[in-house]
Design an enzyme around this catalytic site. Structure first.
Site, PDB file in Angstrom:
ATOM      1  N   HIS A 236      37.707  47.066  96.148  1.00 57.40           N
ATOM      2  CA  HIS A 236      36.836  46.559  94.938  1.00 57.40           C
ATOM      3  C   HIS A 236      36.174  48.063  94.724  1.00 57.40           C
ATOM      4  O   HIS A 236      35.521  48.538  95.597  1.00 57.40           O
ATOM      5  CB  HIS A 236      35.873  45.714  95.453  1.00 57.40           C
ATOM      6  CG  HIS A 236      36.513  44.447  95.878  1.00 57.40           C
ATOM      7  ND1 HIS A 236      36.720  43.210  94.781  1.00 57.40           N
ATOM      8  CD2 HIS A 236      36.861  44.007  97.249  1.00 57.40           C
ATOM      9  CE1 HIS A 236      37.180  42.111  95.437  1.00 57.40           C
ATOM     10  NE2 HIS A 236      37.314  42.668  96.936  1.00 57.40           N
TER      11      HIS A 236
ATOM     12  N   HIS B 192      44.035  46.760  99.312  1.00 62.59           N
ATOM     13  CA  HIS B 192      42.884  45.917  98.621  1.00 62.59           C
ATOM     14  C   HIS B 192      41.384  46.431  98.705  1.00 62.59           C
ATOM     15  O   HIS B 192      40.866  46.623  99.754  1.00 62.59           O
ATOM     16  CB  HIS B 192      42.918  44.540  99.702  1.00 62.59           C
ATOM     17  CG  HIS B 192      41.748  43.490  99.117  1.00 62.59           C
ATOM     18  ND1 HIS B 192      42.097  41.950  99.311  1.00 62.59           N
ATOM     19  CD2 HIS B 192      40.501  43.423  98.893  1.00 62.59           C
ATOM     20  CE1 HIS B 192      41.155  41.483  98.572  1.00 62.59           C
ATOM     21  NE2 HIS B 192      40.101  42.267  98.517  1.00 62.59           N
TER      22      HIS B 192
ATOM     23  N   HIS C  58      43.061  35.091  97.735  1.00 58.06           N
ATOM     24  CA  HIS C  58      41.895  34.853  98.522  1.00 58.06           C
ATOM     25  C   HIS C  58      42.156  33.478  99.094  1.00 58.06           C
ATOM     26  O   HIS C  58      41.965  32.471  98.249  1.00 58.06           O
ATOM     27  CB  HIS C  58      40.574  34.927  97.531  1.00 58.06           C
ATOM     28  CG  HIS C  58      39.297  34.909  98.338  1.00 58.06           C
ATOM     29  ND1 HIS C  58      38.648  35.698  98.721  1.00 58.06           N
ATOM     30  CD2 HIS C  58      38.930  33.668  98.840  1.00 58.06           C
ATOM     31  CE1 HIS C  58      37.651  35.096  99.432  1.00 58.06           C
ATOM     32  NE2 HIS C  58      37.851  33.876  99.692  1.00 58.06           N
TER      33      HIS C  58
ATOM     34  N   ALA D 253      28.049  38.526  99.170  1.00 56.94           N
ATOM     35  CA  ALA D 253      28.894  38.839 100.160  1.00 56.94           C
ATOM     36  C   ALA D 253      29.848  39.999  99.941  1.00 56.94           C
ATOM     37  O   ALA D 253      30.233  40.265  98.803  1.00 56.94           O
ATOM     38  CB  ALA D 253      30.013  37.628 100.192  1.00 56.94           C
TER      39      ALA D 253
ATOM     40  N   LYS E  53      46.276  38.567  91.225  1.00 58.70           N
ATOM     41  CA  LYS E  53      45.318  37.832  92.111  1.00 58.70           C
ATOM     42  C   LYS E  53      44.832  36.615  91.857  1.00 58.70           C
ATOM     43  O   LYS E  53      44.430  36.105  90.795  1.00 58.70           O
ATOM     44  CB  LYS E  53      43.853  38.564  92.250  1.00 58.70           C
ATOM     45  CG  LYS E  53      43.018  38.480  93.410  1.00 58.70           C
ATOM     46  CD  LYS E  53      43.467  38.779  94.839  1.00 58.70           C
ATOM     47  CE  LYS E  53      42.533  38.261  95.783  1.00 58.70           C
ATOM     48  NZ  LYS E  53      41.326  39.037  96.104  1.00 58.70           N
TER      49      LYS E  53
ATOM     50  N   HIS F 144      42.898  39.938 103.334  1.00 59.15           N
ATOM     51  CA  HIS F 144      41.719  39.943 104.386  1.00 59.15           C
ATOM     52  C   HIS F 144      41.797  38.639 105.229  1.00 59.15           C
ATOM     53  O   HIS F 144      40.979  37.962 105.116  1.00 59.15           O
ATOM     54  CB  HIS F 144      40.532  40.214 103.661  1.00 59.15           C
ATOM     55  CG  HIS F 144      40.072  39.084 102.532  1.00 59.15           C
ATOM     56  ND1 HIS F 144      40.373  37.605 102.407  1.00 59.15           N
ATOM     57  CD2 HIS F 144      39.601  39.277 101.113  1.00 59.15           C
ATOM     58  CE1 HIS F 144      40.012  37.144 101.193  1.00 59.15           C
ATOM     59  NE2 HIS F 144      39.620  38.234 100.554  1.00 59.15           N
TER      60      HIS F 144
HETATM   61  N1  LIG Z   1      34.917  39.886 100.415  1.00 59.51           N
HETATM   62  C1  LIG Z   1      33.976  39.742  99.781  1.00 59.51           C
HETATM   63  O1  LIG Z   1      32.949  39.214 100.557  1.00 59.51           O
HETATM   64  N2  LIG Z   1      33.386  40.048  98.481  1.00 59.51           N
HETATM   65  C2  LIG Z   1      34.250  40.529  97.624  1.00 59.51           C
HETATM   66  C3  LIG Z   1      35.353  39.376  96.948  1.00 59.51           C
HETATM   67  C4  LIG Z   1      36.251  39.109  97.785  1.00 59.51           C
HETATM   68  O2  LIG Z   1      37.353  39.721  98.266  1.00 59.51           O
HETATM   69  O3  LIG Z   1      36.479  37.883  98.402  1.00 59.51           O
HETATM   70  C5  LIG Z   1      33.360  41.085  96.447  1.00 59.51           C
HETATM   71  O4  LIG Z   1      33.886  41.319  95.296  1.00 59.51           O
HETATM   72  O5  LIG Z   1      32.420  41.250  96.704  1.00 59.51           O
HETATM   73 ZN   LIG Z   2      38.419  41.444  98.326  1.00 62.81          ZN
HETATM   74 ZN   LIG Z   3      38.478  37.696  98.654  1.00 59.95          ZN
END
Ligand SMILES: NC(=O)N[C@@H](CC(=O)O)C(=O)O
Ligand SMILES: [Zn+2]
Ligand SMILES: [Zn+2]
Length: 348
Positions: free
Chosen positions: A16, A14, A137, A264, A100, A175
């Site tokens: 980004h 997982h 999520h 976030a 997802k 997560h």
């Molecule tokens: N985890 C996070 O706080 N942010 C993630 C999105 C996610 O995984 O929920 C993002 O893409 O910034």
């Molecule tokens: Zn994420």
């Molecule tokens: Zn997430």
């Protein structure tokens, strides 16, 4: 005391990586340690079908530093419009490995997410048929539900029913942050698993809120109480194959987190395996790290385990205050702190 640790090369289930100019940095950091990673599709606009996922995959591959091997495992972003045919075409590509589910409004770039699970039943049936995992999520989004309760409410109101309706669908609760999620995953069938992040293992909400608000600990699902952190540590170090590594490394430029309305997400990919080693060592469970980081995820996805290895050495180093992030900079998780473990640079 062990001062050297050799593991099968890990994967991140997982992450980004974002897009554009930052890929040179996010991809290099991930490829330093991980052989493969499940790439989150929450771009603007999101990667909703095999064409968009394929184009994004190529941009990632173009950013892999020379001499490194790194395989992006692509995912589709489910929307109310995702069809069974979208799933079948994605599966046929060979490079899309999961889809997802973002409940609309739950997190960063989730506006085009799913507004009601019924909308994706045909897609979910096609995924069960194809053996393609659903990544979730797991938070409800109603204003009336307290942010600290949103994961548990999602399990009770949505996920339990979903798993009953699609008993053969592989589901990864991403997560996880609560003892409730650990319990849900443990008691579900072998088709249900979870990823656990380094920040949810190392921190709880006190780290974020006591002595001043620390925006770099703000992520979703939000850090919970210490009892939940303890349950996650126990699950991650238990040797149960249902729990495996997924960093949820989610970088945001410094100025967008240090703001009146901060984004976030925590940036952990620069030292992910070192951060997990810190958490496992704290539990006296370094012997459990390899299976969590390098075996269980591949096994769950039905992919071969990696064959090369990486080595960590006990050699304290200080995390930089900032790292480059395209034309901006990002504040990494644990900025300024000293980490005990360091990954040896052995080119793949
Ligand atoms: N985890 C996070 O706080 N942010 C993630 C999105 C996610 O995984 O929920 C993002 O893409 O910034
Ligand atoms: Zn994420
Ligand atoms: Zn997430």
């Amino acid at each position: 005391m062990t001062d050297r640790l050799t593991l099968l090369r890990p994967d991140d289930w997982h992450i980004h990586l974002r897009d554009g100019a930052v890929l040179q940095h996010t991809v290099a950091d991930a490829a330093r340690m991980f052989a493969r990673a499940i790439i989150m599709p929450n771009l603007v606009p999101p990667a909703r079908n095999v064409v968009e996922a394929g184009e994004y995959r190529q941009r990632i591959l173009d950013a892999v530093p020379a001499g490194r091997s790194f395989e992006p495992l692509m995912t589709l972003y489910l929307t109310d419009q995702t069809s069974a045919e979208d799933i079948r075409a994605a599966k046929a590509s060979g490079f899309v490995h999961a889809a997802k589910l973002y409940p609309a409004g739950a997190t960063t770039n989730s506006d085009s997410g799913v507004t009601a699970l019924e909308h994706i039943y045909p897609a979910l049936a096609a995924m069960a048929e194809a053996g393609m995992p659903l990544l979730v999520h797991g938070e409800v989004t109603h204003d009336s539900v307290d942010i600290f309760d949103r994961e548990k409410r999602f399990i009770d109101d949505q996920l339990t029913g979903l798993v009953q309706r699609f008993p053969t669908l592989k589901v990864v609760m991403e997560h996880i942050t609560t003892a409730d999620a650990v319990q849900f995953v443990e008691s579900a069938g072998s088709n249900v698993a979870a990823t656990i992040t380094p920040h949810h293992l190392l921190f709880n909400r006190n780290h974020m809120l006591v002595g001043g608000i620390k925006p770099h600990f703000y992520c979703l699902p939000i850090l919970k109480r210490n009892v939940h952190q303890q349950a996650l540590l126990k699950a991650a170090t238990s040797g149960n194959p249902k729990f495996f590594l997924g960093t949820d490394s989610a970088p945001h430029a410094q100025h967008t987190k240090e703001a009146a309305c901060g984004c976030a997400g925590c940036y952990s990919a620069f030292a992910a395996i070192e951060l997990y080693a810190a958490a496992f060592e704290q539990e006296n469970a370094l012997d459990k790290l390899e299976a969590f980081a390098s075996h269980f995820g591949a096994d769950f996805y039905g992919l071969p385990r990696n064959t090369e290895t990486v080595t960590l050495v006990r050699e304290p180093w200080q995390v930089p205050a900032v790292l480059p992030f395209g034309d901006n900079q990002v504040v990494p998780l644990c900025a300024g702190d000293t980490l005990q473990w360091r990954l040896l640079e052995n080119p793949a």
